[in-house]
Write an enzyme that holds these catalytic residues in place. Structure first.
Site, mmCIF file in Angstrom:
data_model
loop_
_atom_site.group_PDB
_atom_site.id
_atom_site.type_symbol
_atom_site.label_atom_id
_atom_site.label_comp_id
_atom_site.label_asym_id
_atom_site.label_seq_id
_atom_site.Cartn_x
_atom_site.Cartn_y
_atom_site.Cartn_z
ATOM 1 N N GLY A 26 1.006 -1.096 0.064
ATOM 2 C CA GLY A 26 0.114 0.107 0.101
ATOM 3 C C GLY A 26 0.748 1.242 -0.139
ATOM 4 C CE LYS A 48 -2.922 -10.695 4.006
ATOM 5 N NZ LYS A 48 -3.880 -11.404 5.005
ATOM 6 N NE ARG A 57 -7.895 -2.719 -4.494
ATOM 7 C CZ ARG A 57 -8.985 -3.172 -5.044
ATOM 8 N NH1 ARG A 57 -9.435 -2.847 -6.350
ATOM 9 N NH2 ARG A 57 -9.292 -4.527 -4.738
ATOM 10 C CD GLN A 60 -14.941 6.547 -0.207
ATOM 11 O OE1 GLN A 60 -15.988 7.163 0.158
ATOM 12 N NE2 GLN A 60 -15.819 5.214 -0.827
ATOM 13 N N GLY A 62 -8.895 11.442 1.335
ATOM 14 C CA GLY A 62 -7.663 12.499 0.845
ATOM 15 C C GLY A 62 -6.627 12.300 1.945
ATOM 16 C CD GLU A 131 -11.767 13.186 5.140
ATOM 17 O OE1 GLU A 131 -12.186 12.232 5.522
ATOM 18 O OE2 GLU A 131 -10.706 13.678 4.661
ATOM 19 C CG ASP A 225 -1.801 -11.246 7.785
ATOM 20 O OD1 ASP A 225 -2.786 -11.358 8.694
ATOM 21 O OD2 ASP A 225 -1.654 -11.625 6.621
ATOM 22 C CG HIS A 246 -15.781 5.823 8.148
ATOM 23 N ND1 HIS A 246 -16.817 6.490 7.796
ATOM 24 C CD2 HIS A 246 -14.850 6.615 7.789
ATOM 25 C CE1 HIS A 246 -16.586 7.757 6.976
ATOM 26 N NE2 HIS A 246 -15.396 7.669 7.173
ATOM 27 N NE ARG A 294 -13.040 9.034 10.166
ATOM 28 C CZ ARG A 294 -12.351 8.848 9.367
ATOM 29 N NH1 ARG A 294 -11.368 7.877 9.454
ATOM 30 N NH2 ARG A 294 -11.970 9.455 8.163
ATOM 31 C CG HIS A 356 -12.106 3.765 8.642
ATOM 32 N ND1 HIS A 356 -12.494 3.201 7.327
ATOM 33 C CD2 HIS A 356 -11.823 4.583 8.752
ATOM 34 C CE1 HIS A 356 -11.834 3.978 6.602
ATOM 35 N NE2 HIS A 356 -11.190 5.057 7.531
ATOM 36 N NE ARG A 391 -7.008 6.829 10.473
ATOM 37 C CZ ARG A 391 -7.758 7.185 9.292
ATOM 38 N NH1 ARG A 391 -7.269 8.145 8.585
ATOM 39 N NH2 ARG A 391 -9.023 6.728 9.072
HETATM 40 C C1 SIN Z 1 -13.055 9.242 4.587
HETATM 41 O O1 SIN Z 1 -13.035 9.434 3.262
HETATM 42 O O2 SIN Z 1 -13.890 9.521 5.251
HETATM 43 C C2 SIN Z 1 -11.944 8.191 5.047
HETATM 44 C C3 SIN Z 1 -10.935 8.897 5.162
HETATM 45 C C4 SIN Z 1 -9.957 8.402 6.167
HETATM 46 O O3 SIN Z 1 -10.204 7.324 6.898
HETATM 47 O O4 SIN Z 1 -8.989 9.113 6.695
#
Ligand code: SIN
Length: 544
Positions: A26, A48, A57, A60, A62, A131, A225, A246, A294, A356, A391
């Site tokens: 990643g 893996k 990927r 969403q 940013g 966000e 893992d 989330h 969050r 999440h 986070r």
């Molecule tokens: C989201 O787009 O809500 C998730 C982004 C993140 O988890 O930092």
């Protein structure tokens, strides 16, 4: 087959040899591998699935970053640091936060140099959204809501010349008599052919543990893992009780496995959470309302669902009908909604919280070093101190970009200083480990250790894991993943049971208050000699 892999059979099966092996592909893993190759280290990536299959990927929203000359008026690195600390509930490591946030602009510049394309606004500058928990618009994004996909695309393309072993699973670390980690045992391909990768340094970039829970935004591979491997190799972990849910994945009845995310940026652009009766969920809960951090939003949704008449509601709604051009701004969310028969332009989107992100992980110093020589960790598997108890949104791609680079620079420095002599690790017989099947782990963790935990429930989960456990040899991918989930579930339960308070993502029904007098500190977990996760003494371990 990679040029680093010899096809000769030895006692341990096939063998590969490198200076540094990066486990995971990643954002953190590929950033590490690309920098390692630039530094002239013979680098091998072990992953893996396909190169681009990991969690990155699916991101969403940013990358949270305050870019010089492209920031809101009044926004600053200090403000980003302060939002991160506020979200983290008192448990962030302030120095780590400052260092990672300060490196963000350079990390983004390098990523753009590698070909990542971010969205621009009408004036041609980078478009920015907001966000949860952010006091300014500082989240840059790509493809509307497909930032992770673009970051992964750019890094995977840049990794074209790297030696990569796809569909290979790391089982455990090879350890030299000196205690230095000097490679990993690996299962290759659909037949899980055993082999070893020998290296001076192992960099874990294996991502998270969302598959501990039945509903998660994480893909099937996110089974903890790397955390399990590190604990078995003698590393320490911290903040494991803080599993971030989330607030908004798309709700579909009986959803299991990876659920489509509905990015927080949808709320950043004006959508609001409402219950089945149309009442606002976040009204009066937090000064930032629908854009509260969050943990606050997920807990508020959970409380609202629990208090619904008859307790029958199992989801709330995200009303985004006021956002003009929704499908253009959020094409990924719009496509997931369309597949579920929901039209966000006309009707509220049914949403529910889901597992999440692991805020804790393998403890590292600010350069990705664990306490075990030769073993480094970056990205979600690591605990740098950036996230604390919760986070801040979009700080994870940022952390992967910054720490991936730093960790292999530390490897290069450690090789140069003689800290990592070339050692030959001992490949012991295939290890056996206690295993509970994934569905059982998920059922127990979702019922007793999700948002809203208590001592009795966690004790039930712990005993149920004990009685369901079987010792099995780790010679299939399923066994490796289930063993990791089993160990990580126990570690999360140990940390969550001990923390007798509510803080950040750790919400306890039986201890609803935050208790700074006793708990303004992280807890360290390691394995005891019989392989059980236990809490270590925080003072002796030096994690506070
Ligand atoms: C989201 O787009 O809500 C998730 C982004 C993140 O988890 O930092």
């Amino acid at each position: 087959m990679s040029p680093l892999v010899s096809d000769h059979e030895s006692k341990t099966g096939w063998e590969a040899d490198a200076d540094v092996v990066v486990i995971g592909s990643g954002v953190a893993g590929l950033t590490a591998a690309l920098r390692a190759a630039e530094l002239g280290l013979r680098t091998l990536v072990v992953t893996k699935g396909h190169l681009s299959d990991g969690n990155t990927r699916w991101a969403q929203g940013g990358v949270a970053v305050v870019l010089p000359d492209e920031a809101d008026e009044g926004d600053s690195l200090d403000a980003h640091v302060s939002d991160t600390l506020a979200a983290g509930g008192g448990l962030c490591d302030v120095e780590a936060v400052r260092a990672i946030v300060a490196d963000g602009p350079e990390a983004v510049r390098r990523l753009r140099d590698r070909g990542a394309r971010f969205d621009a606004d009408d004036s041609g500058r980078l478009a920015r959204t907001r966000e949860g928990g952010h006091s300014s618009f500082r989240v840059i994004h790509a493809g509307g809501d497909a930032t992770g996909a673009e970051v992964q695309r750019a890094l995977s393309a840049a990794a074209d010349g790297l030696a990569v072993l796809e569909h290979h699973v790391a089982v455990d670390a090879l350890t030299a008599p000196s205690g230095q980690v000097c490679g990993v045992r690996v299962l290759a391909g659909p037949d899980a052919t055993p082999g070893v990768v020998r290296a001076r340094a192992v960099v874990l970039a294996t991502g998270g543990l969302g598959q501990l829970y039945r509903s998660t935004s994480n893909p099937e591979q996110a089974t903890g893992d790397g955390l399990a491997l590190a604990l078995r190799a003698g590393a320490t972990a911290a903040d494991l009780e803080f599993v971030q849910f989330h607030p908004t994945v798309l709700y579909t009845p009986e959803a299991k496995g990876r659920c489509p995310l509905v990015t927080e940026a949808v709320r950043g652009e004006g959508a609001v959470l409402v219950d089945a009766a149309g009442r606002r969920v976040m009204e009066g809960v937090h000064p930032l309302g629908d854009l509260a951090p969050r943990d606050v939003v997920s807990a508020a949704i959970t409380r609202r669902l629990a208090s619904a008449p008859g307790g029958v509601d199992d989801h709330v709604y995200l009303d985004a009908t006021g956002i003009a051009g929704f499908a253009e701004r959020f094409p990924t969310v719009a496509a997931a909604c369309a597949a579920a028969g929901v039209d966000p332009a006309r009707e509220p989107i049914p949403v529910v919280p889901a597992a999440h992100f692991a805020c804790g992980g393998v403890i590292t110093d600010p350069h990705g070093r664990t306490v075990v020589p030769g073993l480094y960790a970056v990205g979600e598997v690591a605990r740098t101190g950036l996230h604390g108890a919760n986070r801040l949104a979009s700080n994870s791609l940022l952390e992967g970009l910054v720490m991936g680079r730093r960790a292999v620079e530390a490897v290069a420095a450690d090789v140069a200083s003689g800290r990592l002599p070339r050692e030959r690790g001992i490949a012991a017989p295939v290890p056996r480990a206690p295993v509970v099947s994934r569905p059982v782990v998920q059922r127990l963790m979702s019922r007793y250790a999700a948002i809203g935990r208590d001592a009795d429930g966690m004790a039930v989960a712990g005993s149920a894991l004990d009685v369901s456990t079987q010792d099995v040899p780790l010679w299939t991918v399923e066994a490796v993943e289930d063993a990791a989930l089993t160990l990580v579930a126990r570690a999360v339960l140990a940390a969550a049971s001990a923390r007798e308070e509510t803080r950040g993502c750790h919400v306890r029904h039986d201890r609803p208050e935050r208790d700074d007098r006793r708990w303004l500190r992280s807890q360290t977990v390691r394995l005891n000699p019989s392989g059980q996760p236990v809490l270590a003494d925080p003072i002796l371990e030096g994690v506070a």
